[in-house]
Motif scaffolding. Structure first.
Motif, mmCIF file in Angstrom:
data_model
loop_
_atom_site.group_PDB
_atom_site.id
_atom_site.type_symbol
_atom_site.label_atom_id
_atom_site.label_comp_id
_atom_site.label_asym_id
_atom_site.label_seq_id
_atom_site.Cartn_x
_atom_site.Cartn_y
_atom_site.Cartn_z
ATOM 1 N N ILE A 184 14.693 -9.549 -6.073
ATOM 2 C CA ILE A 184 14.225 -8.670 -7.143
ATOM 3 C C ILE A 184 13.480 -7.516 -6.495
ATOM 4 O O ILE A 184 12.620 -7.723 -5.638
ATOM 5 C CB ILE A 184 13.278 -9.410 -8.119
ATOM 6 C CG1 ILE A 184 13.998 -10.591 -8.770
ATOM 7 C CG2 ILE A 184 12.767 -8.445 -9.191
ATOM 8 C CD1 ILE A 184 13.086 -11.435 -9.648
ATOM 9 N N ILE A 185 13.812 -6.294 -6.894
ATOM 10 C CA ILE A 185 13.119 -5.107 -6.402
ATOM 11 C C ILE A 185 12.409 -4.453 -7.572
ATOM 12 O O ILE A 185 13.046 -4.053 -8.550
ATOM 13 C CB ILE A 185 14.099 -4.111 -5.752
ATOM 14 C CG1 ILE A 185 14.822 -4.777 -4.577
ATOM 15 C CG2 ILE A 185 13.360 -2.858 -5.294
ATOM 16 C CD1 ILE A 185 15.887 -3.900 -3.942
ATOM 17 N N ALA A 186 11.111 -4.374 -7.503
ATOM 18 C CA ALA A 186 10.305 -3.758 -8.557
ATOM 19 C C ALA A 186 9.580 -2.545 -7.994
ATOM 20 O O ALA A 186 9.043 -2.598 -6.890
ATOM 21 C CB ALA A 186 9.294 -4.765 -9.113
ATOM 22 N N HIS A 187 9.570 -1.463 -8.744
ATOM 23 C CA HIS A 187 8.946 -0.218 -8.293
ATOM 24 C C HIS A 187 7.842 0.164 -9.268
ATOM 25 O O HIS A 187 8.107 0.482 -10.423
ATOM 26 C CB HIS A 187 9.996 0.894 -8.212
ATOM 27 C CG HIS A 187 9.479 2.162 -7.599
ATOM 28 N ND1 HIS A 187 10.154 3.350 -7.666
ATOM 29 C CD2 HIS A 187 8.339 2.418 -6.904
ATOM 30 C CE1 HIS A 187 9.464 4.299 -7.041
ATOM 31 N NE2 HIS A 187 8.364 3.746 -6.579
ATOM 32 N N GLY A 188 6.596 0.109 -8.816
ATOM 33 C CA GLY A 188 5.471 0.513 -9.642
ATOM 34 C C GLY A 188 5.119 1.974 -9.397
ATOM 35 O O GLY A 188 4.788 2.357 -8.277
ATOM 36 N N LEU A 189 5.205 2.797 -10.429
ATOM 37 C CA LEU A 189 5.014 4.244 -10.272
ATOM 38 C C LEU A 189 3.598 4.710 -10.588
ATOM 39 O O LEU A 189 3.255 5.864 -10.343
ATOM 40 C CB LEU A 189 5.993 4.996 -11.190
ATOM 41 C CG LEU A 189 7.476 4.838 -10.864
ATOM 42 C CD1 LEU A 189 8.328 5.464 -11.972
ATOM 43 C CD2 LEU A 189 7.805 5.488 -9.543
ATOM 44 N N GLY A 190 2.771 3.818 -11.135
ATOM 45 C CA GLY A 190 1.481 4.258 -11.657
ATOM 46 C C GLY A 190 0.544 4.862 -10.628
ATOM 47 O O GLY A 190 -0.081 5.901 -10.876
ATOM 48 N N VAL A 191 0.427 4.233 -9.456
ATOM 49 C CA VAL A 191 -0.499 4.732 -8.430
ATOM 50 C C VAL A 191 -0.056 6.106 -7.952
ATOM 51 O O VAL A 191 -0.875 7.022 -7.786
ATOM 52 C CB VAL A 191 -0.577 3.745 -7.246
ATOM 53 C CG1 VAL A 191 -1.455 4.314 -6.137
ATOM 54 C CG2 VAL A 191 -1.129 2.394 -7.715
ATOM 55 N N ASP A 192 1.230 6.280 -7.730
ATOM 56 C CA ASP A 192 1.743 7.570 -7.284
ATOM 57 C C ASP A 192 1.462 8.653 -8.332
ATOM 58 O O ASP A 192 1.036 9.764 -8.002
ATOM 59 C CB ASP A 192 3.247 7.461 -7.022
ATOM 60 C CG ASP A 192 3.843 8.762 -6.498
ATOM 61 O OD1 ASP A 192 3.594 9.095 -5.337
ATOM 62 O OD2 ASP A 192 4.557 9.444 -7.264
ATOM 63 N N HIS A 193 1.700 8.318 -9.601
ATOM 64 C CA HIS A 193 1.474 9.295 -10.676
ATOM 65 C C HIS A 193 0.000 9.691 -10.763
ATOM 66 O O HIS A 193 -0.336 10.877 -10.862
ATOM 67 C CB HIS A 193 1.931 8.697 -12.012
ATOM 68 C CG HIS A 193 1.604 9.551 -13.190
ATOM 69 N ND1 HIS A 193 2.264 10.726 -13.469
ATOM 70 C CD2 HIS A 193 0.655 9.410 -14.164
ATOM 71 C CE1 HIS A 193 1.746 11.272 -14.562
ATOM 72 N NE2 HIS A 193 0.773 10.491 -14.996
ATOM 73 N N CYS A 194 -0.888 8.692 -10.700
ATOM 74 C CA CYS A 194 -2.329 8.983 -10.764
ATOM 75 C C CYS A 194 -2.775 9.819 -9.565
ATOM 76 O O CYS A 194 -3.628 10.704 -9.700
ATOM 77 C CB CYS A 194 -3.131 7.685 -10.813
ATOM 78 S SG CYS A 194 -3.054 6.843 -12.399
ATOM 79 N N GLY A 195 -2.202 9.528 -8.399
ATOM 80 C CA GLY A 195 -2.564 10.294 -7.214
ATOM 81 C C GLY A 195 -2.203 11.755 -7.357
ATOM 82 O O GLY A 195 -2.996 12.644 -7.047
ATOM 83 N N HIS A 196 -0.982 12.019 -7.845
ATOM 84 C CA HIS A 196 -0.554 13.412 -8.017
ATOM 85 C C HIS A 196 -1.402 14.134 -9.071
ATOM 86 O O HIS A 196 -1.703 15.314 -8.924
ATOM 87 C CB HIS A 196 0.918 13.455 -8.433
ATOM 88 C CG HIS A 196 1.868 13.224 -7.306
ATOM 89 N ND1 HIS A 196 1.943 14.052 -6.208
ATOM 90 C CD2 HIS A 196 2.799 12.243 -7.101
ATOM 91 C CE1 HIS A 196 2.874 13.609 -5.381
ATOM 92 N NE2 HIS A 196 3.401 12.509 -5.887
#
Length: 371
Positions: A69-81
């Motif tokens: 299973i490959i899961a990609h969490g985008l939240g940290v990247d979005h908050c950083g930008h």
């Protein structure tokens, strides 16, 4: 993606299930803020909407029939930008991701299958929350591994550390070693350059990074492949992470780390030889090619000597002298893969300023002419 993980990690809801499982489901619901666990269009119960939930494939089968299973969490990247790395939003998102990881670990621990979890980032971020450059903060990211079966030991770590120290000693004596990047020449390389200097603006979460050993991202491919029992991709030049395999120390078989590094080195040499055979203009310097072959053959000779010693005294496989031999041979394979990677980095990652400027001038002239 986080909202979809429970379907695979937790068994379907049924009467009589224990309270702990019900609590885990509720924690997932609260984490993803969905009306119920499967509230996502990808998991519609209408067969036409998603063939995964047709009559032939039920929740039980989804829960059991997966290998990866490959899961990609985008939240940290979005908050950083949006806010930068020292903002309170980052702290909140990291806390949420930590809770998700805890729930995943709990689900893995409930399963009777041997399962490994790899948590890693594909990049870091600078003081503004951006990435794409080559600064340490942008190119460095964390890697955390967990398994529900024992794979790690203090003794294994100690043996891996000795292999890395031996490899570093070998690399320091190689003529081309001076041209290697620091992370390749210094096998036991720490992240001391990542000490935080943020001032705590906007209520952000401050963290004094502990000294942890760094690895090259290219090493993740070979490590994942070998840990899954798969061959390393043909053109990958990474080296298996020693700590992942050093605890595999069954007296009836070859030391796990030594076996892995032998496979790794053979794959790298095979790539080099195929590259040379397929292209007369391969660009490899004769000195470099000669050094690679000598290093590999030297490691093979040492390995044969080791197997002779083990064959003569099989009951002493776990005795210190034989362990030291194993570690030295493993270090020779490790050093070989590092020298190849370092040399090719120097060879391929070159930028000719004159040609770059000529190309820009040509582009400008072409644009003016067309205008």
């Amino acid at each position: 993606m986080i909202s979809r993980l429970p379907m695979f990690l937790l068994p379907p809801e049924a009467k009589g299930q224990d309270r702990e499982l019900e609590q885990q489901r509720e924690q997932w619901r609260q984490l993803v803020k969905q009306p119920h666990m499967w509230a996502h269009t990808d998991f519609s119960k209408v067969p036409e909407a998603n063939s995964m939930l047709s009559d032939n494939v039920g929740l039980t089968q989804l829960h059991r029939d997966w290998d990866m299973i490959i899961a990609h969490g985008l939240g940290v990247d979005h908050c950083g930008h949006r806010f930068g790395p020292d903002h309170s939003a980052i702290s909140q998102k990291l806390a949420q991701m930590n809770q998700a990881i805890e729930l995943i670990v709990s689900a893995i621990d409930r399963d009777d299958r041997s399962t490994a979890l790899f948590v890693f980032g594909d990049h870091g971020m600078d003081s503004k929350g951006d990435h794409g450059g080559d600064s340490p903060r942008e190119v460095d990211a964390a890697l955390w591994m967990y398994s529900n079966k024992k794979w790690h030991s203090r003794q294994g770590d100690e043996r891996a550390a000795r292999v890395l120290a031996n490899a570093q000693d070998i690399l320091s004596k190689i003529p081309l070693g001076a041209s290697l990047d620091e992370d390749l020449r210094e096998s036991w390389w720490y992240n001391t350059h990542l000490r935080d200097d943020y001032k705590g603006a906007n209520g952000g979460h401050l963290f004094e990074a502990p000294q942890l050993r760094s690895i090259s991202q290219i090493d993740l491919v070979s490590t994942l492949s070998l840990s899954l029992g798969l061959p390393i991709p043909f053109n990958n030049l990474g080296t298996a992470i020693p700590e992942m395999f050093a605890a595999d120390d069954d007296a009836r078989t070859e030391w796990g780390l030594l076996s892995v590094l032998r496979l790794n080195a053979a794959q790298v040499l095979r790539y080099i030889e195929k590259y040379v055979d397929s292209s007369r203009s391969h660009g490899f310097a004769d000195d470099a090619l000669r050094l690679w072959r000598i290093m590999y053959e030297r490691a093979e000779v040492s390995y044969r000597e080791l197997t002779d010693v083990v064959a003569q005294t099989p009951k002493k496989r776990h005795q210190p002298p034989i362990r030291e031999l194993e570690e030295r041979v493993a270090a020779e394979y490790f050093a070989f893969t590092r020298v190849v990677l370092g040399s090719l980095r120097q060879m391929w990652a070159q930028f000719d300023i004159v040609l770059i400027l000529a190309g820009l001038c040509t582009l400008v002239l072409a644009t003016i002419t067309l205008a």
